[in-house]
Design an enzyme around this catalytic site. Sequence first.
Site, short mmCIF file in Angstrom:
data_model
loop_
_atom_site.label_atom_id
_atom_site.label_comp_id
_atom_site.label_asym_id
_atom_site.label_seq_id
_atom_site.Cartn_x
_atom_site.Cartn_y
_atom_site.Cartn_z
N CYS A 129 -78.71 -77.99 -70.68
CA CYS A 129 -77.38 -78.42 -71.07
C CYS A 129 -77.28 -78.34 -72.71
O CYS A 129 -76.14 -78.74 -73.34
CB CYS A 129 -76.61 -79.47 -70.50
SG CYS A 129 -77.58 -80.83 -70.26
N GLY A 181 -74.17 -80.80 -63.78
CA GLY A 181 -73.99 -79.44 -63.34
C GLY A 181 -72.94 -78.66 -64.20
O GLY A 181 -72.55 -79.04 -65.45
N GLY A 193 -67.57 -77.31 -61.17
CA GLY A 193 -68.06 -78.30 -60.07
C GLY A 193 -67.43 -79.68 -60.50
O GLY A 193 -67.08 -80.53 -59.70
N GLY A 194 -67.86 -80.07 -61.46
CA GLY A 194 -67.57 -81.46 -62.08
C GLY A 194 -66.27 -81.96 -62.17
O GLY A 194 -65.84 -82.67 -61.64
N GLU A 226 -71.40 -84.88 -66.17
CA GLU A 226 -72.24 -84.44 -67.45
C GLU A 226 -72.18 -82.89 -67.27
O GLU A 226 -72.92 -82.42 -66.24
CB GLU A 226 -73.75 -84.88 -67.65
CG GLU A 226 -74.13 -84.56 -68.89
CD GLU A 226 -75.00 -83.21 -68.95
OE1 GLU A 226 -74.11 -81.99 -69.04
OE2 GLU A 226 -76.07 -83.28 -68.60
P1 NAP Z 1 -73.28 -76.58 -60.12
O1 NAP Z 1 -72.93 -75.47 -59.59
O2 NAP Z 1 -71.95 -77.26 -60.68
O3 NAP Z 1 -73.67 -77.50 -58.78
C1 NAP Z 1 -74.41 -78.88 -58.95
C2 NAP Z 1 -74.27 -79.52 -57.54
O4 NAP Z 1 -72.75 -79.79 -57.57
C3 NAP Z 1 -74.71 -78.67 -56.39
O5 NAP Z 1 -75.09 -79.52 -55.50
C4 NAP Z 1 -73.31 -77.99 -55.97
O6 NAP Z 1 -73.41 -77.76 -54.67
C5 NAP Z 1 -72.22 -79.42 -56.05
N1 NAP Z 1 -70.92 -78.72 -56.39
C6 NAP Z 1 -70.50 -77.87 -57.26
N2 NAP Z 1 -69.24 -77.61 -57.27
C7 NAP Z 1 -68.73 -78.22 -56.25
C8 NAP Z 1 -67.58 -78.52 -55.68
N3 NAP Z 1 -66.38 -77.89 -56.13
N4 NAP Z 1 -67.37 -79.33 -54.84
C9 NAP Z 1 -68.49 -80.02 -54.06
N5 NAP Z 1 -69.71 -79.81 -54.68
C10 NAP Z 1 -69.87 -79.06 -55.50
O7 NAP Z 1 -74.59 -76.72 -61.02
P2 NAP Z 1 -75.90 -75.96 -60.84
O8 NAP Z 1 -76.13 -75.39 -59.41
O9 NAP Z 1 -76.87 -76.91 -61.31
O10 NAP Z 1 -75.96 -74.71 -61.92
C11 NAP Z 1 -74.55 -73.86 -62.04
C12 NAP Z 1 -74.17 -73.75 -63.42
O11 NAP Z 1 -74.02 -75.16 -63.88
C13 NAP Z 1 -75.11 -73.22 -64.53
O12 NAP Z 1 -74.69 -71.67 -64.55
C14 NAP Z 1 -74.62 -73.96 -65.60
O13 NAP Z 1 -73.57 -73.09 -66.17
C15 NAP Z 1 -74.16 -75.26 -65.25
N6 NAP Z 1 -75.10 -76.37 -65.40
C16 NAP Z 1 -75.09 -77.25 -66.37
C17 NAP Z 1 -76.15 -78.26 -66.47
C18 NAP Z 1 -75.91 -79.49 -67.21
O14 NAP Z 1 -77.02 -80.18 -67.58
N7 NAP Z 1 -74.65 -79.84 -67.63
C19 NAP Z 1 -77.38 -78.39 -65.63
C20 NAP Z 1 -77.42 -77.32 -64.82
C21 NAP Z 1 -76.35 -76.35 -64.56
P3 NAP Z 1 -73.43 -76.43 -53.98
O15 NAP Z 1 -74.33 -75.64 -54.79
O16 NAP Z 1 -73.89 -76.75 -52.55
O17 NAP Z 1 -72.07 -75.73 -54.17
#
Ligand code: NAP
Length: 530
Positions: free
Chosen positions: A302, A241, A245-246, A265
């Site tokens: 990503c 993600g 978050g990571g 990742e």
């Molecule tokens: P995300 O916002 O990082 O969330 C991924 C998971 O982690 C969700 O279940 C989220 O829960 C949880 N999470 C995130 N921050 C957290 C925290 N501080 N504490 C606890 N749990 C947490 O990623 P996403 O929803 O897939 O997409 C959002 C952004 O991530 C995109 O705009 C993009 O920039 C990036 N992304 C990157 C990749 C990659 O392959 N690296 C893939 C997808 C997205 P909640 O949603 O319930 O908070």
Amino acid sequence: MTLTGSHLIAGRESAPHGHFYHGVNPATSAKLEPAYADASSNEADEALAAAEGAFDALRLATPETRAALLDAIADEIMALGEPLLERAHAETGLPMARVTGERGRAVGQCKLFAALIRDGSWADARIDHAIPDRQPLPKPDVRRVMMPIGPVVVFGASNFPFAIGVVGTDTVCALVAGCPVVVKGHPAHPGTCEMLGRAVVKALQKVGLPAGSFSLLHGKGTEIGMALVKHPLTQAVGFTGSLRGGRALMDAAAERDHPIPVYAEMGSINPVFVLPGALKERASKIAEGYIGSVTMGVGQFCTNPAIVLGLKGTELKQFVSNAAAHATKVAPQSMLHRGICEAYDAGTAVWRTIDGLELAGQSAAEAKDEATQAACRIFTTTLDVLEANEELRREVFGPCSIITECPTLDDMLRFANSLEGQLTAMIHGTEQDLIDYAPLLRVLEKKVGRLIFNAFATGIEVCPSMHHGGPYPAASHSHFTSIGTASIYRWVRPVCYQGFPDSALPEPLQGKNARQAMRLVDGALTRDDA
Ligand code: NAP
């Protein structure tokens, strides 16, 4: 299948309560039933206690039984049929062809890991026989093999509901290694998560492994995810993600009394270096492939190529105009959810305020806000503007990219040297370009997890040689991959046995090589008995 919104805790259904949310169809903004809710900390406790309770039975089950579990998961996914595809399509806006293909990848991953575990070589067994009469000191009998680490918490990504989700690589390779899994479902596709979670529950029943080997907890917001990472029984975390978050999860894991690894990742800008020979030979073809890659999955990969670099000149100008022409033809598409779409529009709106950055081309058709659509946007700039504006070097998730003019090769090299860790970098060139620009390759080797020649990074091959990771901030541990069979090494650790009789050793270390796995015996690789 009737969805209930329940958390699935060691085979028990726990009805949702507290703060409710729904899946939403991004293409229509329609709310999808049923309601889901954040799991409580008691439910996290229950899931992890069950996982710990199941650990010995799972890890000591035969490799055949664990492989059969993955085969059964694959069968149960397929048995969900069209309703699974329709639900994923409705919750993510991803086209039916894409979700169908991704289901194939998830099922293929199950089969690949089942074959890996049956072969047994993955366990990296090493045997050094004793030499009792060695001078000046006797050599002891020393043997080492990989063992599962215990309960693992998995966070699925929004953009791969099957391949990096409830039944994605993280989950299936942890289970097959012998680690129980607690999945935190992604709130953007909770119904898909529930269907897949039920498939895993059924598969466990089918092969007779303990129900505690798997739980699925739903949740929106950080609380439940944090509770799982901080839980004392959790031994490791898999995450795909955002960097934000990571990084939050990495910090929380590091602050525990007993810190644990978070294999995160977190994305990348994936620079593309288009070298002069390639520009001369096939600028138009590369431009077409580039726009195809930028817009694949509405740019929600990503491995999306966010920055292109080429040497200033008429050929690069031609490349920009080719890319712009292709961009106009791209129809706007629905993004995964409103939050991602708004972040995309806000990110590219900030870019448009920057002096020296120009919009070279964009989708001719207008994006429909009510359908959560994003238009393709291709920008052009110079290296000094890219270097002066940090926000241009940050990932904006979506179908946008910046083509950058570099005055000289030295400037291109300077930029490559300044890059943070990346998942991938791409080089388009001729074989002669690779000789002439060898210093660029030498720099990129230090910066990325995967180098690609004359192709684009989107569309990852799931195979033993794949590495999907890279130096921070692309990933938390540059040594490990989250895709491909090597991803299993995140969930195991080496255990060494010294001086034990054959009968007391784990099967992979015994003299008889029962499954004829490849082992390192006295320094030589062999499938023979030791
Ligand atoms: P995300 O916002 O990082 O969330 C991924 C998971 O982690 C969700 O279940 C989220 O829960 C949880 N999470 C995130 N921050 C957290 C925290 N501080 N504490 C606890 N749990 C947490 O990623 P996403 O929803 O897939 O997409 C959002 C952004 O991530 C995109 O705009 C993009 O920039 C990036 N992304 C990157 C990749 C990659 O392959 N690296 C893939 C997808 C997205 P909640 O949603 O319930 O908070």
